[in-house]
Enzyme design. Structure first.
Site, short mmCIF file in Angstrom:
data_model
loop_
_atom_site.label_atom_id
_atom_site.label_comp_id
_atom_site.label_asym_id
_atom_site.label_seq_id
_atom_site.Cartn_x
_atom_site.Cartn_y
_atom_site.Cartn_z
N SER A 139 0.85 -1.20 0.00
CA SER A 139 0.00 0.00 0.00
C SER A 139 0.88 1.24 0.00
CB SER A 139 -0.90 0.03 1.23
OG SER A 139 -1.46 1.33 1.34
N HIS A 182 -1.26 -1.24 -4.29
CA HIS A 182 -2.53 -0.96 -3.61
C HIS A 182 -2.63 0.54 -3.33
CE1 HIS A 182 -5.97 -2.16 -1.06
NE2 HIS A 182 -5.56 -1.25 -0.20
N ASP A 228 -4.84 3.44 -1.64
CA ASP A 228 -5.90 3.69 -0.66
C ASP A 228 -6.48 5.09 -0.85
OD1 ASP A 228 -6.09 1.32 0.99
OD2 ASP A 228 -4.02 1.75 1.59
N MET A 246 -9.13 7.79 0.20
CA MET A 246 -9.95 8.13 1.38
C MET A 246 -10.49 9.55 1.24
SD MET A 246 -7.63 6.62 4.45
CE MET A 246 -6.73 5.07 4.30
N HIS A 292 -8.54 0.99 -3.82
CA HIS A 292 -9.43 0.64 -2.70
C HIS A 292 -10.13 1.93 -2.28
CE1 HIS A 292 -9.61 -0.63 1.84
NE2 HIS A 292 -10.80 -0.60 1.29
N MET A 308 -12.30 4.12 -0.20
CA MET A 308 -12.91 4.29 1.13
C MET A 308 -13.57 5.66 1.13
SD MET A 308 -9.75 2.66 3.22
CE MET A 308 -8.67 2.91 1.81
N MET A 346 -11.18 -6.49 5.47
CA MET A 346 -10.32 -5.57 6.24
C MET A 346 -9.96 -6.25 7.57
SD MET A 346 -10.12 -2.87 4.33
CE MET A 346 -9.18 -1.91 5.52
N GLY A 350 -9.03 3.37 7.40
CA GLY A 350 -8.76 4.77 7.69
C GLY A 350 -7.28 5.12 7.81
N GLY A 358 -3.00 3.56 7.89
CA GLY A 358 -2.01 2.49 7.82
C GLY A 358 -1.40 2.30 9.20
N GLY A 359 -0.66 1.22 9.35
CA GLY A 359 0.11 1.02 10.58
C GLY A 359 -0.68 0.58 11.80
N ASP A 419 -6.57 -6.94 4.16
CA ASP A 419 -6.00 -5.59 4.14
C ASP A 419 -6.00 -4.99 5.54
OD1 ASP A 419 -5.14 -3.07 3.48
OD2 ASP A 419 -6.98 -2.47 2.43
C1 DX5 Z 1 -6.43 1.02 5.75
C2 DX5 Z 1 -5.95 0.75 4.34
C3 DX5 Z 1 -4.86 -0.28 4.26
C4 DX5 Z 1 -3.61 0.10 5.01
C5 DX5 Z 1 -2.55 -0.94 4.92
O1 DX5 Z 1 -7.52 1.85 5.73
O2 DX5 Z 1 -7.01 0.29 3.55
O3 DX5 Z 1 -4.59 -0.58 2.91
O4 DX5 Z 1 -3.09 1.29 4.58
O5 DX5 Z 1 -1.45 -0.52 5.66
P1 DX5 Z 1 -0.84 -1.41 6.84
O6 DX5 Z 1 -0.38 -2.69 6.20
O7 DX5 Z 1 0.28 -0.59 7.37
O8 DX5 Z 1 -1.93 -1.67 7.83
ZN ZN Z 2 -6.53 -0.60 1.55
#
Ligand code: DX5
Ligand code: ZN
Length: 221
Positions: A9, A34, A36, A38, A67, A69, A141, A146, A148-149, A179
């Site tokens: 991602s 990937h 993301d 948002m 993806h 969101m 999920m 929302g 990462g990490g 994910d």
């Molecule tokens: C969360 C995202 C994920 C996320 C993955 O809302 O959809 O794709 O960024 O990052 P990690 O692997 O760090 O959780």
């Molecule tokens: Zn994602």
């Protein structure tokens, strides 16, 4: 031999070096990029939209997995396809209605792209049931969408097992992508729950050896 595909991602990359990030991802041996998306409404965070996907498409030949969101993703799916996304997934409860969600999946497929629905961590697996016959990929999920990490929620894995069992009853198959919080130490658990694709943000970009991290998640299927 078929292996799990790994989709780093780019949310975890340096936003000033996105072109470099997608090139790195390829050199490290990843399978998919990937992206993301948002909107600050469906999730409490803002990232990027179609222009980023369009630019990334010029810098990589890896498939781009958008993806979404965002609220009412049906407004934008065609534009993400035009921007160069190869896979477009969204959260069905964010659509105006079940009907518009079906329509959006049809638009993605009509554009020749792969479509899918995503089951957020706070949503029941059943939310995906009306769409199983139409999707190429099911996103489960393993964190609340929302950011990462975050830490991996193993309790979400059983949703994939339930939906996979439902698919085999119907005689259909689709990819299953986990994910959120995925890393080399939980990849085997994901595989056992039916994973064919793993998204990993921090586990790749914050690793001292991203290529090794990716390789260790590309488990044989
Ligand atoms: C969360 C995202 C994920 C996320 C993955 O809302 O959809 O794709 O960024 O990052 P990690 O692997 O760090 O959780
Ligand atoms: Zn994602």
């Amino acid at each position: 031999m078929k292996k799990i595909k790994v989709a780093p991602s780019i949310l975890s990359a340096d936003f000033c070096k996105m072109a470099e990030a997608v090139c790195d991802i390829k050199v490290w041996g990843a399978d998919i990029v990937h992206c993301d998306v948002m909107d600050g409404v469906y999730v409490p965070n803002l990232t990027f939209g179609m222009p980023m996907v369009k630019s990334l498409n010029r810098h990589t030949d890896l498939p781009l997995d958008a993806h979404l969101m965002i609220i009412r993703p049906e407004r934008y799916v065609e534009q993400f396809c035009e921007a160069g996304a190869d896979i477009v997934t969204f959260h069905p409860e964010a659509c105006q209605s079940e009907e518009t969600a079906h329509k959006a999946l049809g638009e993605i497929r009509d554009a020749g792209k792969k479509c899918g629905v995503a089951v957020n961590a706070n949503m029941p697996a059943e939310i995906a049931l009306p769409y199983l016959d139409e999707i190429d990929i099911l996103v489960i999920m393993t964190v609340q969408a929302g950011f990462g990490g975050q830490s991996f929620k193993p309790e979400c894995l059983k949703k994939a097992e339930f939906l996979k069992a439902e698919a085999s009853k119907r005689g259909i198959t689709f990819d299953i992508e986990f994910d959120g919080g995925v890393c080399p130490s939980n990849a085997a658990q994901c595989k056992d729950a039916g994973a064919t694709v793993l998204v990993a943000g921090n586990a790749v970009f914050k690793s001292s050896d991203p290529a090794a991290a990716i390789f260790s998640m590309q488990l044989p299927l």
